[in-house]
Design an enzyme around this catalytic site. Structure first.
Site, short mmCIF file in Angstrom:
data_model
loop_
_atom_site.label_atom_id
_atom_site.label_comp_id
_atom_site.label_asym_id
_atom_site.label_seq_id
_atom_site.Cartn_x
_atom_site.Cartn_y
_atom_site.Cartn_z
N ARG A 182 1.88 14.75 12.39
CA ARG A 182 2.41 14.46 11.06
C ARG A 182 2.28 15.68 10.14
NH1 ARG A 182 0.61 8.63 8.97
NH2 ARG A 182 -1.50 9.32 9.39
N CYS B 219 -5.21 8.61 9.59
CA CYS B 219 -5.13 8.05 10.94
C CYS B 219 -4.71 9.10 11.96
CB CYS B 219 -4.11 6.90 10.97
SG CYS B 219 -4.70 5.36 10.27
N ASP C 247 5.49 1.19 11.56
CA ASP C 247 4.25 0.51 11.16
C ASP C 247 4.18 -0.93 11.65
OD1 ASP C 247 3.19 2.72 9.97
OD2 ASP C 247 3.51 2.06 7.90
N LYS D 251 0.83 -1.21 0.00
CA LYS D 251 0.00 0.00 0.00
C LYS D 251 0.86 1.25 0.00
CE LYS D 251 -1.70 2.06 3.69
NZ LYS D 251 -2.24 3.34 4.12
N ASN D 252 1.93 1.26 0.83
CA ASN D 252 2.74 2.47 0.96
C ASN D 252 3.57 2.76 -0.29
OD1 ASN D 252 1.71 2.86 3.49
ND2 ASN D 252 3.50 2.08 4.59
#
Length: 431
Positions: free
Chosen positions: A131, A126, A316, A22-23
């Site tokens: 961030r 999230c 993660d 996904k990343n």
């Protein structure tokens, strides 16, 4: 709202195919905005975040098509998507879309590089810390863009084009490196990125950009040089395997005392996490097929870890490793250095009987011989899967609520686990 019911106690045994990352998929998809030719991505995972990004890119004028399954193709095989942005019809990325996924903010780079302007909502996603996007915007300003914040939107302009420059990141930022790579690819002159992120997903983006005609040297290292080109072409690229998914299932196998082959996983993408797993008592064997993870009867040993940018221990995988340590024979310390609010899973793990106390940026985990099944609630993507891991090893039944978080980052989770012997069932909101 869907839930996942898990009856714990079964070791995981079998083969789990690892999906596309996904990343990596998200920045690769966004890079399609840089050219009017077709970009084809293979092994794209079927995830909620990927579907949402397709909507966002369509809003800018990207046409897309998805290949159907082929004869004999595995059910878990990634999809192939063709994306063509012949014309950018809108340089605005609205709040109602960007607020649902932080990575979608990165469209600011290709929109600015190709069209000379972009108006992009400040991001959501999230709730695991602030961030901020300041480092991303700093990189664009260094490349000659003017940046203003207007009513919650970033307004970026470079009507005379972006210009190559020296960009030094004060701290490692994956998002900042992604944005700088995409912007610099179409800038005039040479850009040098200092203290760039070294994650495999950054290298994957650079590989696609090179296939499109970009001139990039040093991707995967802390200094990257980019010679800007006037235009980019289409390309075909296969998304690399998801190291976070692989690490998650590796920890699940270790926690349940199983024997699992993680098909397609790359050991070089997970060295720090695999080292920690071996210290905890698991056996790790790497081959061309993937990674085999085993723990047959040996106790789980406590291991201290501290998250760090690649090649360090991934943030993660912090929640998943904490779940493993709740069954360790002793005390472990888990320190989070990347995000300041990434211990929200602690109170949910405690529902299983885990003994965890927080000391600043560290969690002290006192391992317990037994966890008990419990109703728990996911708080973010990675925290949610740590609850699944704990539930797999707990005695009795657990119910994980808010599993839409899982759907954002884990493809076919229940099917992959069930095929390895787990008692896992999704209960839809209508049931």
């Amino acid at each position: 709202m869907d839930r996942i019911r898990i009856v714990g106690g079964n070791p995981l045994n079998g083969v789990i195919p690892i999906s596309g990352a996904k990343n990596a998929a998200l920045p690769l998809m966004i890079a399609s905005l840089l050219t009017d030719r077709t970009v084809t991505l293979e092994n794209l995972p079927r995830l909620a975040d990927v579907s949402l990004l397709v909507r966002i890119l369509s809003n800018h004028g990207v046409d897309y098509s998805i290949d159907g399954r082929r004869q004999g193709e595995e059910q878990d095989a990634g999809q192939t998507v063709h994306m063509t942005a012949r014309e950018i019809v809108d340089t605005v990325a609205p709040y109602e879309l960007v607020s649902r996924m932080r990575a979608s903010f990165w469209v600011v780079a290709p929109l600015l590089a190709r069209c000379g302007e972009a108006r992009v909502s400040l991001p959501g996603g999230c709730a695991i810390g602030t961030r901020p996007v300041d480092l991303l915007l700093m990189a664009l300003e260094r490349l000659g863009a003017s940046i203003e914040i207007d009513a919650g939107y970033v307004v970026a302009k470079a009507h005379k084009g972006l210009r190559g420059a020296e960009v030094t990141f004060p701290k490692v930022t994956v998002g900042g490196t992604h944005v700088a790579l995409m912007a610099a690819a179409l800038a005039q002159g040479t850009t040098v990125l200092h203290n760039a992120a070294r994650e495999p997903e950054v290298l994957d983006l650079a590989d696609l950009l090179v296939k499109m005609g970009a001139r990039i040297r040093g991707a995967g290292q802390s200094v990257i040089e980019i010679d800007g080109v006037a235009r980019l072409n289409g390309a075909k690229h296969r998304v690399l395997p998801d190291r976070i998914e692989a690490g998650t299932y590796a920890m699940a196998a270790a926690m349940t005392g199983g024997d699992v082959m993680l098909q397609g996983a790359k050991a070089e993408h997970l060295k720090a996490a695999l080292d920690a797993l071996e210290q905890s008592g698991a056996t790790v064997d790497a081959s061309e097929e993937g990674l085999r993870i085993r723990r047959n009867g040996s106790p789980i040993r406590p291991v201290d870890i501290s998250t760090a940018p690649f090649p360090g221990f991934p943030t993660d995988l912090q929640a998943q490793f904490m779940a493993l340590m709740t069954r360790a024979k002793g005390v472990s310390r888990i320190t989070e250095t990347i995000f300041e609010n990434r211990f929200m899973h602690v109170q949910e793990l405690a529902r299983f009987g885990a003994q965890i106390r927080l000391e600043g940026d560290s969690a002290i985990v006192e391992g317990r011989p037994v966890l008990k099944g419990a109703p728990v609630m996911a708080t973010d993507l990675r925290a949610s899967v740590s609850l699944v891991i704990a539930a797999l090893a707990a005695e009795g039944e657990s119910m994980v609520q808010r599993v839409y978080h899982l759907d954002r980052g884990f493809e076919a989770l229940e099917r992959k686990l069930s095929r390895c012997g787990a008692d896992v069932t999704r209960i839809s909101s209508g049931d």
